[in-house]
Design a protein around this motif. Sequence first.
Motif, PDB file in Angstrom:
ATOM      1  N   ARG A 131       5.130   8.079  19.594  1.00 39.96           N
ATOM      2  CA  ARG A 131       4.261   7.742  18.469  1.00 39.96           C
ATOM      3  C   ARG A 131       4.098   6.232  18.341  1.00 39.96           C
ATOM      4  NH1 ARG A 131       4.434   6.016  13.485  1.00 39.96           N
ATOM      5  NH2 ARG A 131       6.702   5.768  13.483  1.00 39.96           N
ATOM      6  N   ARG A 132       5.207   5.511  18.400  1.00 41.25           N
ATOM      7  CA  ARG A 132       5.150   4.055  18.239  1.00 41.25           C
ATOM      8  C   ARG A 132       4.441   3.389  19.412  1.00 41.25           C
ATOM      9  NH1 ARG A 132       9.054   1.690  14.576  1.00 41.25           N
ATOM     10  NH2 ARG A 132      10.058   3.338  13.344  1.00 41.25           N
ATOM     11  N   ASP A 177      15.019   0.324  15.958  1.00 36.68           N
ATOM     12  CA  ASP A 177      14.935   1.364  14.935  1.00 36.68           C
ATOM     13  C   ASP A 177      15.925   2.465  15.276  1.00 36.68           C
ATOM     14  OD1 ASP A 177      12.439   0.606  13.232  1.00 36.68           O
ATOM     15  OD2 ASP A 177      11.836   0.322  15.314  1.00 36.68           O
ATOM     16  N   ALA A 208       0.669   3.885  19.009  1.00 34.77           N
ATOM     17  CA  ALA A 208       0.141   3.068  17.920  1.00 34.77           C
ATOM     18  C   ALA A 208       0.022   1.593  18.314  1.00 34.77           C
ATOM     19  CB  ALA A 208       1.033   3.205  16.691  1.00 34.77           C
ATOM     20  N   ALA A 209       0.954   1.128  19.158  1.00 30.31           N
ATOM     21  CA  ALA A 209       0.967  -0.293  19.533  1.00 30.31           C
ATOM     22  C   ALA A 209       0.276  -0.569  20.863  1.00 30.31           C
ATOM     23  CB  ALA A 209       2.418  -0.783  19.600  1.00 30.31           C
ATOM     24  N   SER A 251       5.572   4.073  26.735  1.00 30.52           N
ATOM     25  CA  SER A 251       6.842   4.621  26.262  1.00 30.52           C
ATOM     26  C   SER A 251       7.739   4.872  27.469  1.00 30.52           C
ATOM     27  CB  SER A 251       6.616   5.917  25.479  1.00 30.52           C
ATOM     28  OG  SER A 251       5.895   6.859  26.252  1.00 30.52           O
ATOM     29  N   VAL A 300      14.143   2.248  20.256  1.00 31.52           N
ATOM     30  CA  VAL A 300      14.462   3.319  19.321  1.00 31.52           C
ATOM     31  C   VAL A 300      15.704   4.036  19.834  1.00 31.52           C
ATOM     32  CG1 VAL A 300      13.656   5.445  18.210  1.00 31.52           C
ATOM     33  CG2 VAL A 300      12.023   3.601  18.721  1.00 31.52           C
ATOM     34  N   GLU A 311      10.127  -2.851  21.545  1.00 31.72           N
ATOM     35  CA  GLU A 311      10.691  -2.032  20.483  1.00 31.72           C
ATOM     36  C   GLU A 311      11.655  -1.039  21.101  1.00 31.72           C
ATOM     37  OE1 GLU A 311       8.939  -0.013  16.452  1.00 31.72           O
ATOM     38  OE2 GLU A 311       7.762   0.187  18.287  1.00 31.72           O
ATOM     39  N   GLU A 361       9.436   9.809  18.502  1.00 31.46           N
ATOM     40  CA  GLU A 361       9.251   8.527  17.825  1.00 31.46           C
ATOM     41  C   GLU A 361       8.805   7.436  18.793  1.00 31.46           C
ATOM     42  OE1 GLU A 361       9.277   6.120  14.316  1.00 31.46           O
ATOM     43  OE2 GLU A 361       9.175   8.267  14.726  1.00 31.46           O
ATOM     44  N   ILE A 362       9.384   7.383  19.986  1.00 31.64           N
ATOM     45  CA  ILE A 362       8.933   6.335  20.907  1.00 31.64           C
ATOM     46  C   ILE A 362       7.508   6.573  21.371  1.00 31.64           C
ATOM     47  CG2 ILE A 362      11.281   5.786  21.694  1.00 31.64           C
ATOM     48  CD1 ILE A 362      10.415   6.969  24.458  1.00 31.64           C
ATOM     49  N   THR A 380       7.905   0.365  24.618  1.00 29.49           N
ATOM     50  CA  THR A 380       8.726   0.988  23.587  1.00 29.49           C
ATOM     51  C   THR A 380       9.728   1.878  24.311  1.00 29.49           C
ATOM     52  OG1 THR A 380       6.899   0.961  22.017  1.00 29.49           O
ATOM     53  CG2 THR A 380       8.734   2.440  21.537  1.00 29.49           C
TER      54      THR A 380
END
Length: 311
Positions: free
Chosen positions: A33-34, A144, A37-38, A42, A114, A112, A30-31, A11
């Motif tokens: 957190r994502r 995102d 979660a995945a 980061s 961000v 992902e 945000e990165i 991410t």
Amino acid sequence: MAVLPWTGRTTVTVGTFDGIHRGHREVLDEIVRRAVAAGRASVVVTFEPHPLRVIAPDRAPRLLTTWSEKRLLLPLLGVDYVHVLEFTEALRRLTPEAFVRRILIGRLRVAELVIGHDHGFGRDRKGDAETLHRLGSEADFTVDVVGAVRVGEVSVSSTAIRHAVEAGDLGAARAGLGRPYSILGEVVAGAGRGRRLGFPTANMRIDPDKCLPPEGVYAARVDIEGSRFEAMANLGARPTFDERDPRLELHLLDWPDEPLYGTRPSVEFVARLRAVRRFDGPGALAAQLESDRHAARQVLAKNGVVERGVA
């Protein structure tokens, strides 16, 4: 830079992140957190030097956070990796498509991405969120966009914070940054005048590209290798001694009575006490410094309590 030491997908966010201000923090949080979660890593992709140093040196800004300061701040925000790209003419010429293919996919295996609301990238900053959405759909990564962060009616930006620092508006700078404005530097040998006056000082060498507040005497807080001290700081020339070269000198209000040469203090500017001015000799200067010390203690007491000398 070498390929990332992570075998899975990532991410990612990309930017100069000058200031690592509240808007940047939204993206970085945000990165993290994502990624958590995945189950990914980061990754922050940033540039050194600042791109405008290469693109238009005459328009390159003074830096809110030098590279040395970013190296300290970014890991504190929970990101796993900081991937630094040397900003060269060759990198500048990459099209948005080539940047995504070579860097984000080829090196970082992005799953992902961000970005901030005003993100632009690639040759002439022609790449934007729409470009990234298209490339992501083609190469199997999602995109995102984090919206603008506002303090009152003002959008947080590096440019606005820089203007506040240069104007001496430390409150506005702090509001945008989410922390006091600070300078990281190295303590070097000085002339020893402060000690002879009863106010021993640590003389700091600072990055010439650093954005500075106006010259003056400031109430400050200083972190030295994990220990916190209250201080007054003189930023600028020393006209009483006919020395015009600007520098930053620190007088710790509770001096640790140990040599500080070679240490790298981080100095937080709390409030400006007065302008730099010429005095009629060392005696008059010493009297003013005593008044400054008292004023600094009062200001710092009103702006939060710090345990002196405690990590």
